[in-house]
Motif scaffolding. Sequence first.
Motif, PDB file in Angstrom:
ATOM      1  N   CYS A  45     -88.901  14.882  28.036  1.00  0.00           N
ATOM      2  CA  CYS A  45     -89.679  16.180  27.069  1.00  0.00           C
ATOM      3  C   CYS A  45     -89.742  16.857  27.964  1.00  0.00           C
ATOM      4  O   CYS A  45     -88.847  18.152  27.070  1.00  0.00           O
ATOM      5  N   TYR A 141     -85.414  13.024  23.222  1.00  0.00           N
ATOM      6  CA  TYR A 141     -86.785  14.319  23.108  1.00  0.00           C
ATOM      7  C   TYR A 141     -86.858  15.393  23.970  1.00  0.00           C
ATOM      8  O   TYR A 141     -86.515  15.410  25.019  1.00  0.00           O
ATOM      9  N   ALA A 142     -88.193  16.574  23.356  1.00  0.00           N
ATOM     10  CA  ALA A 142     -87.723  17.812  23.817  1.00  0.00           C
ATOM     11  C   ALA A 142     -88.842  17.953  23.550  1.00  0.00           C
ATOM     12  O   ALA A 142     -90.405  17.805  23.052  1.00  0.00           O
ATOM     13  N   ILE A 144     -90.866  21.347  22.310  1.00  0.00           N
ATOM     14  CA  ILE A 144     -91.016  22.437  21.584  1.00  0.00           C
ATOM     15  C   ILE A 144     -91.974  22.675  20.885  1.00  0.00           C
ATOM     16  O   ILE A 144     -93.139  22.391  20.309  1.00  0.00           O
ATOM     17  N   THR A 149     -91.104  15.819  21.047  1.00  0.00           N
ATOM     18  CA  THR A 149     -90.794  14.854  20.372  1.00  0.00           C
ATOM     19  C   THR A 149     -91.978  13.337  20.040  1.00  0.00           C
ATOM     20  O   THR A 149     -91.856  12.950  21.377  1.00  0.00           O
ATOM     21  N   ALA A 155     -85.247  15.311  18.785  1.00  0.00           N
ATOM     22  CA  ALA A 155     -85.410  15.917  18.430  1.00  0.00           C
ATOM     23  C   ALA A 155     -84.212  16.856  16.768  1.00  0.00           C
ATOM     24  O   ALA A 155     -83.738  16.266  16.754  1.00  0.00           O
ATOM     25  N   ILE A 159     -82.005  21.804  17.588  1.00  0.00           N
ATOM     26  CA  ILE A 159     -82.700  21.833  19.218  1.00  0.00           C
ATOM     27  C   ILE A 159     -81.721  20.572  20.013  1.00  0.00           C
ATOM     28  O   ILE A 159     -80.949  21.514  21.360  1.00  0.00           O
TER      29      ILE A 159
END
Length: 381
Positions: A45, A141-142, A144, A149, A155, A159
């Motif tokens: 992430c 996955y990110a 934010i 996520t 995501a 994104i």
Amino acid sequence: MNKIDVFSSRTEIGRLLELRQEGEYWDFKKEWHKNKSDLLHDIICMANNLSNHDGLIIIGVDEETDYSICDITSNPNKRKTQDIVVFLREKKFAGGIRPTVYVQSLSFRKSEIDIIVIRNDRNTPYYLTEQYQGVFANNIYARIMDTNTPKNSSADINIIERLWKKRFGIDATALDRALLLLQTPCDWVDSDGGKKFYKYAPEFALEEISADDCRNGYEFYLFNQCDSHPRWYDINIYYHQTLLYSLGGVSLDGGRCFTSAPQTDGISLYKESYHHWDISYKYFVKGSLEYIIHLFYITDNMDEELTARQRFMECILVFESEYERMKFNDFVIANFKKYNVDEFTNRLPYFPDLEGYNMDTFRNEYLQSQLLQQMLKDFKS
């Protein structure tokens, strides 16, 4: 961006703690991860954060007790850089490209904390092609804002699009792309027209133009060279025919060394001198355009150029960040009276008598630069 030093880490962590919240590139943990899949998920992430900043997982901060510091020296799950490198190497990442990660231990407020630093780069999005425990294959996955996520999701498409655009440089402005390309000077070649251009994207060009005769003044750091005669230039960065940016350049020691001109700032030491500087200095901030250009012109000539560049840098302060520079200014105001500038008179180079110039001013500026170099060393220690 180079590995951050101990002082920069401490000031950055202190600044983030003052915010009393997590954010788009930093996350607080009370202790090291017990579950390896949680560790992997957090790293991915942070590698996919959208802030264009190194991701920081700060271990040893308890959010539930007003962000108090928890010593993690004896934490049984504590890991070193090599442990995480080996851990990531065993995972199946898309394209075989893995995040660059290192662990930095830091003494902070009489306790030891760890920082997992996930380097910012353009290889996003990072994702697995083979599931590892609860971290699913092909899920992107990110990070934010202050939220990761979830493991069982990907995501949002907007994104993911931004992460792919980052990889291909589609999201960058022309100047941002130029700054990125300038960090690999070996890929720039000379053209017949006197410009340098980037060989893989020749629409990006750089040109040095000799300044007009009215710009022939001296700066104190020139007198630390064997040849102190000023030779000023404009350094222009182009995209196609568009001028993206122009900054000053200077040829040192009779042309043996070329660099971007440093920036200038000053400090008012006393309340009554609030509206003018009592002391001034020349500086670079790492990551700034001026510093990137300075590094761009370093060549493999290890003789005359090396000497000229070393003499130049003896007069120039180099900061890890603008935040560090502002904190240093505060340090100077609080501690200047503890130092004696006369202790540095043995370092004075030769100052010729130049008509129309107050040479004592140049001597004082040089002495102040040496005093501030010492203060910067003490400040960082």
